[in-house]
Design an enzyme around this catalytic site. Structure first.
Site, PDB file in Angstrom:
ATOM      1  N   LYS A   1       1.066  -1.440  -0.121  1.00  0.00           N
ATOM      2  CA  LYS A   1      -0.122   0.002  -0.051  1.00  0.00           C
ATOM      3  C   LYS A   1       1.050   1.214   0.086  1.00  0.00           C
ATOM      4  CE  LYS A   1       0.744   1.199   4.622  1.00  0.00           C
ATOM      5  NZ  LYS A   1       1.337   2.337   5.050  1.00  0.00           N
TER       6      LYS A   1
ATOM      7  N   GLN B   1      10.634  -1.950   6.631  1.00  0.00           N
ATOM      8  CA  GLN B   1      10.860  -0.799   7.024  1.00  0.00           C
ATOM      9  C   GLN B   1      10.949   0.351   5.955  1.00  0.00           C
ATOM     10  OE1 GLN B   1      14.987  -0.658   8.727  1.00  0.00           O
ATOM     11  NE2 GLN B   1      13.848  -1.041  10.961  1.00  0.00           N
ATOM     12  N   ALA B   2       9.688   0.151   5.296  1.00  0.00           N
ATOM     13  CA  ALA B   2       9.353   0.990   3.974  1.00  0.00           C
ATOM     14  C   ALA B   2       8.156   1.844   4.241  1.00  0.00           C
ATOM     15  CB  ALA B   2       9.402  -0.005   2.795  1.00  0.00           C
TER      16      ALA B   2
ATOM     17  N   ASP C   1      -2.402  -1.858  10.359  1.00  0.00           N
ATOM     18  CA  ASP C   1      -2.484  -1.761   9.122  1.00  0.00           C
ATOM     19  C   ASP C   1      -3.313  -3.002   8.601  1.00  0.00           C
ATOM     20  OD1 ASP C   1      -1.367   0.825   8.837  1.00  0.00           O
ATOM     21  OD2 ASP C   1       0.510  -0.101   7.977  1.00  0.00           O
TER      22      ASP C   1
END
Length: 309
Positions: A28, A122-123, A162
């Site tokens: 996403k 970690q994006a 999320d």
């Protein structure tokens, strides 16, 4: 080249199924992310537009009758067009999701999970959360069990803020701590996504004293009233200034996008950034990123590949 979602394949004619292969878990992007307050328990209140894109992990599920849950890393660093594979943590969210669903349903069945990890960690792209959601949906089919929708959403939220979004079936306006989800429609569009090699800690961002926590509440109506292309530039990401200070490569990647005449923004808590790719810009016009950064030209999805499951 973008890795696109493939249709899941089921093996076995009798219930429960023996296996389900090629289950996609899309990433996403947060078109904007506002922090509107903080609860007494420390959780931050947010508003965001979550958009699904066709950068996907792929999961495979094989039934185990001994009740055990196991997992293998099937990522192939040599896959053409897919870039370097992402290493799996010792216990990823897919395994946690499987254990939670197993306990909630009281099933004696187990599963072996194979995970082809492509979405960077970690994006701020929700890779682990998407894996967990796809795992919950696939295992209900594999095990022949069904949780009521409210219980499934509560279980998903316990795994991460999320995860419920990835169960919702499409793009969404998300509020609260991630539990208030309203479907939204977005026009088809292309994006450039850049992930610098460095990552950063989400807790470090949210604990920073300088983080803005009082952004005025927006409305879906205000968001939707923007012209088609402008919805992709609505608002801002309140986490971005703090993240850039903690992780300079975020600013460098935004500068790189600006040099390509593209308006960049960080997604989630970073460190990935993205920009809308105009229709009159050919993909070949976008050069490679410096060093070991990852770049993808992605399209948004009009629905989650598992919508309806």
């Amino acid at each position: 080249m973008t890795r696109t979602a493939s249709a899941p394949r089921s093996v076995g004619s009798a219930r429960p199924l023996k296996a389900i292969y090629d289950v996609p878990a899309p990433a996403k992007l947060n078109l904007f992310l506002h922090i509107t307050g903080r609860r007494a328990d420390g959780y931050h209140l947010l508003q965001s537009a979550f958009m699904l894109i066709d950068w996907c992990d792929t999961l495979h599920f094989e039934l185990r009758t001994d009740g055990q849950i196991s997992r293998a890393d099937l990522s192939d660093p040599g896959s053409p067009g897919c870039g370097a594979a992402e290493p799996l943590p010792a216990e990823d969210l897919a395994v946690r999701a499987a254990r939670a669903l197993q306990a909630a349903c009281g099933t004696s069945l187990g599963v072996h999970i194979g995970l082809e990890k492509r979405i960077p960690s970690q994006a701020g792209m929700g890779g682990g959360s998407s894996d967990a959601a796809s795992c919950l949906l696939a295992l209900q089919r594999l095990w022949g069990v069904t949780l009521p929708a409210t219980e499934l959403r509560a279980l998903a939220l316990s795994l991460g803020a999320d995860v419920p979004f990835f169960l919702s079936g499409g793009h969404a306006w998300v509020e609260g701590i991630g539990e208030k989800i309203t479907p939204i429609a977005l026009p088809a569009a292309r994006f450039v996504v850049v992930k610098p090699s460095a990552g950063l800690s989400t807790p470090a961002i949210f604990s920073a004293p300088e983080l803005k926590r009082d952004t005025e509440t927006a409305t879906i109506q205000g968001f939707a009233a923007n012209a088609e292309g402008q919805v992709f530039g609505f608002g801002r990401n309140d986490l971005q200034p703090v993240a850039q200070a903690l992780c300079p490569p975020i600013g460098q990647s935004l500068d790189w996008l600006s040099a390509q005449h593209l308006q960049g923004r960080m997604t989630g808590s970073g460190s990935a950034v993205f920009a809308l790719l105009p229709h009159d810009v050919d993909l070949s016009d976008v050069p490679g990123t410096p060093g070991d950064w990852k770049i993808r030209k992605c399209s948004n999805l009009q629905a989650h590949p598992l919508a309806g499951w």
